[in-house]
Design a protein around this motif. Structure first.
Motif: not given
Ligand code: HEM
Ligand code: FES
Lengths: 170, 566
Positions: B110, B114, B306, B309-310, B312-316, B324, B327
């Motif tokens: 995160r 990145e 996957f 992009a993790l 970029l897309v996982e934004k909890s 998650r 994911h």
């Protein structure tokens, strides 16, 4: 012309020139073999035994021992591949490349099921005409040109590009 | 002290060291963070062992195998160094996957990490490229066949396939340029690439620090923060040392890395990739024909995207498992699928008799090649080991000139119109011949007639056999046999010397090399099979040395019968 853009011009010119002078030849050396026949083999037919000495409809595997050049290296005859010879009724002979048309493993013959068989991804090919009857191979075994002269079997060996439906020489 | 001061004044190394050792670890040392440094150590081991391997290795199809053989068998502890390099590459893959899962579970991809995450993923691919290129270098059967399959896979890519393949292998087929190219990749390009990526990775890691477990609260973390040295570094060192111990133990137990027989494109070697590529291999097997390309490409691309992009897309807000779910399911799904494919590939092979047989055959070939190599590699390259070997030459000659009529109990498949030479000149063979020469196994299918079956008790047959074999020095003399020979009237047809005009072939030096020479050179000689003979005379067609090789083959042919179904 402004001082700044003049400097940028010089910088741009120099980087492009140096990259081109060194980079293009480097790329050429890297990619050139990709479009060359780096490995060359003779196209003379290979002579095998007399037709009569083969059993009917039971394939026999024969090595291809051939001279050739490999880049700078000219070699004495050495094994480069293998072929299946199948004598048919009426004294004709079919020859297939042993290389599996899927991804190039060496095929074997399963005498219980009477099919050619590839131990890599389990492709199976018909004894009659080499067609794929099972597995991932995209086409049948590759037939090779056969001639019979004075009772002897002559086979022209070729290698084909694997993994595609059409039959293209490598 | 003065020297260190002197050095420090000129380099400022103390500041650097201080910086490296005292960098705070947020939340304190943890065992969870040990994998990265262990990877760095293993990579150093690869560089060190790789460099000495390169001192011996010679990248050409004629020499590669011999040079690896030499290092492995002739250099003190060469096998150990090569073994370390070989098994450490497996260990690196295992650790990389573990490391990746650790940082994935902790949510370390995160922001702001990145770039650390992406460079890590790239390093995974670079490592796979290392393994792929390294595997071919010894130019043995295993490496050759497994890598040809990979090159073929590259060739099936849509549009760019052909170009990709020829660029990778350096030309239209596997050969010298494939080796020089793979060597260049493996030893120059990839190490430079991986080192740069690693330094970048490390730099970023030092800049952004560790990612502690999300459940720990900020206060607690700050209270427990401590410098790298000593605790974290001690953890790292303990783990890395244990790892190196286990690794070297493994190398010793395995007696170093395997080296198969030299690559032979005409053989039927069972191509299998290294264990970490087995899932791909199995995938190729289970996906039906025309879906194969898309399925394999799709799966790999999906996994890659996957992972990439993790961040970029996982934004909890907090990377807890609860936040998650999707994911985690995808990640464990991919890992599960890969493990399952790997396992089923191995299980399929374990349950396959043909595989076991082919493996045994490969082992025999390997042992033979290693044995022959002791005499040095011939100028034509390692494959010529077999050509120059008397046994192999004999076999080739037999295949060419004899096997259409004779069997010899090996890989040849004679039609059997002439005597079967399996177990030739053993007691059993000669006894059978005396008992019934008209048996199809002996002269039954030939035009040679004149001798009837010998109808005497078994012991007499044994004695006769011993006597006949003694004539060529293949058995001790048997007095009883000699008496029987004369009493039964054998001598009336079979001379035991070279007197002319007899009805049957002479038994002078029967079964000896001299006798074999005669039979092979002039079987139609009046003292041998005369006018009834159908076998071609090889006098003038084969050199004496070739006849030697043939005789050697006939007497020593492989007991290992190679199954037709391979
Ligand atoms: C992550 C790093 C690396 C991995 C995973 C790796 C993997 C491998 C593998 C699997 C082999 C085949 C070994 C065998 O089975 O015989 C190999 C061979 C070889 N590697 Fe590496 N390698 C790495 C780094 C290096 C480096 C940095 C060098 C040199 C600078 C190097 C030099 C060589 C040489 C010369 C061989 C051929 C000798 C032989 O095959 O025994 N490797 N490598
Ligand atoms: S290579 Fe023959 S089935 Fe894949």
């Amino acid at each position: 012309m402004k001082r700044r853009s003049f400097f940028n011009l010089i910088l741009g010119f120099c980087t492009t020139a140096v990259s081109a002078i060194v980079g293009l030849p480097v790329l050429s050396v890297f990619f050139d073999p990709a479009r060359k026949q780096t490995v060359r083999r003779g196209d003379k037919p290979h002579e095998f035994e007399a037709v009569e000495s083969l059993p009917i409809d039971i394939p026999r595997k024969r090595e291809i021992i051939q001279k050739g050049t490999d880049a700078w290296d000219r070699s004495d005859p050495k094994p480069v591949g293998a072929v299946w010879l199948v004598r048919r009724k009426g004294n004709t002979v079919d020859a297939f490349s042993v290389a599996c048309p899927h991804l190039g493993c060496a095929t074997g013959f399963n005498s219980e099921k009477n099919v050619f068989f590839c131990p890599c991804h389990d492709s199976a090919f018909s004894l009659e005409d080499g067609k794929t009857i099972f597995g991932p191979a995209p086409r049948g075994l590759d037939p090779l040109p056969v001639k019979i002269e004075e009772g002897k079997i002559l086979v022209t060996f070729k290698k084909f590009i694997q993994g595609i439906t059409s039959r293209k020489e490598a | 002290m003065r020297l260190r001061d002197w050095l420090n004044n000129r380099t400022g190394y103390r500041k650097l060291l201080d910086h490296l050792l005292n960098e705070p670890v947020l939340g304190g040392a943890r065992w969870a963070y040990i994998f990265g440094s262990a990877l760095a150590i293993l990579f150093c081991i690869q560089i060190l062992t790789g460099i000495v391997l390169a001192f011996y290795y010679s990248p050409s199809t004629k020499e590669a195998w011999g040079s690896v053989y030499y290092l492995d068998q002739e250099i003190l502890l060469g096998w150990f160094v090569r073994g370390l390099h070989h098994y450490s590459s497996s260990a690196i893959i295992l650790l990389l996957v573990t490391h990746l899962f650790q940082v994935f579970l902790y949510g370390a991809y995160r922001p702001p990490r990145e770039l650390t995450w992406w460079s890590g993923i790239l390093m995974l691919f670079v490592t796979l490229a290392f393994s792929l290129t390294g595997y071919l270098l010894p130019w043995d059967q295993k490496g050759f066949w497994a890598t040809s399959v990979v090159a073929s896979i590259a060739g099936t890519f849509p549009v760019i396939g052909h170009f990709l393949r020829t660029t990778l292998q350096g030309g239209n087929d596997f050969g010298n340029l494939t080796l020089t190219r793979f060597f260049g990749f493996h030893v120059f390009l990839l190490p430079a690439f991986l080192t740069s990526l690693f330094l970048f990775h490390l730099f970023l890691f030092r800049r952004n620090g560790v990612t502690p477990h999300w459940k720990r609260d900020t206060n607690e973390l700050h209270k427990k923060t401590e410098p790298f040295w000593p605790k974290q570094i001690i953890y790292d060192i303990i783990f890395a040392t244990a790892l190196v111990f286990v690794l070297s133990l493994f190398v010793i137990v395995q007696h170093g890395a395997p080296l198969d027989a030299p690559a032979d494109p005409s053989s039927s070697y069972l191509a299998r990739p290294e264990w970490y590529f087995r899932w791909l291999f199995e995938l190729l097997k289970i996906v039906p024909g025309k879906w194969e390309g898309p399925a394999v490409l799709g799966f790999c691309l999906f996994t890659f995207f996957f992972l990439a992009a993790l961040p970029l897309v996982e934004k909890s807000p907090v990377p807890s498992f609860k936040n998650r779910r999707v994911h985690l399911v995808v990640a464990f799904g991919i890992a599960g699928l890969i493990s399952w494919l790997t396992l089923s590939s191995f299980i399929a092979d374990w349950n396959d008799k043909g595989v076991a047989l082919q493996e045994k055959q490969a082992q025999t070939e390997t042992a033979k090649a290693l044995q022959l190599a002791k005499g040095g590699i011939p100028p034509g390259g390692a494959l010529d080991l077999y050509l120059n070997d008397s046994y192999e030459t004999g076999k080739r000659l037999f295949m060419e000139h004899c096997k259409n009529c004779h069997k010899a109990g090996g890989e040849e498949e004679g039609e059997g119109s002439a005597p079967d030479l399996t177990n030739f000149m053993t007691h059993e063979w000669v006894k059978g011949l005396i008992a019934d020469p008209t048996d199809p196994k002996y002269f039954g299918k030939t035009k040679i007639t004149g001798m009837d079956p010998t109808d005497v008790p078994d012991e007499d047959l044994d004695a006769l056999t011993d006597y006949v074999l003694s004539l060529g020095g293949l058995a001790p003399h048997s007095k009883r046999g000699e008496t029987l020979f004369e009493d039964s009237g054998c001598h009336t047809c079979h001379p035991r010397g070279n007197e002319e005009a007899s009805d049957g072939p002479t038994l002078d030096q029967y079964g000896s090399k001299t006798w074999m020479y005669r039979v092979i050179k002039n079987p139609d000689h009046p003292l041998l099979y005369g006018e009834q003979n159908e076998m071609p005379a090889f006098d003038g067609k084969l050199l004496d040395s070739q006849i030697d090789d043939l005789i050697n083959y006939i007497f020593n042919k492989k007991s290992l019968v190679v199954s037709e179904q391979l």
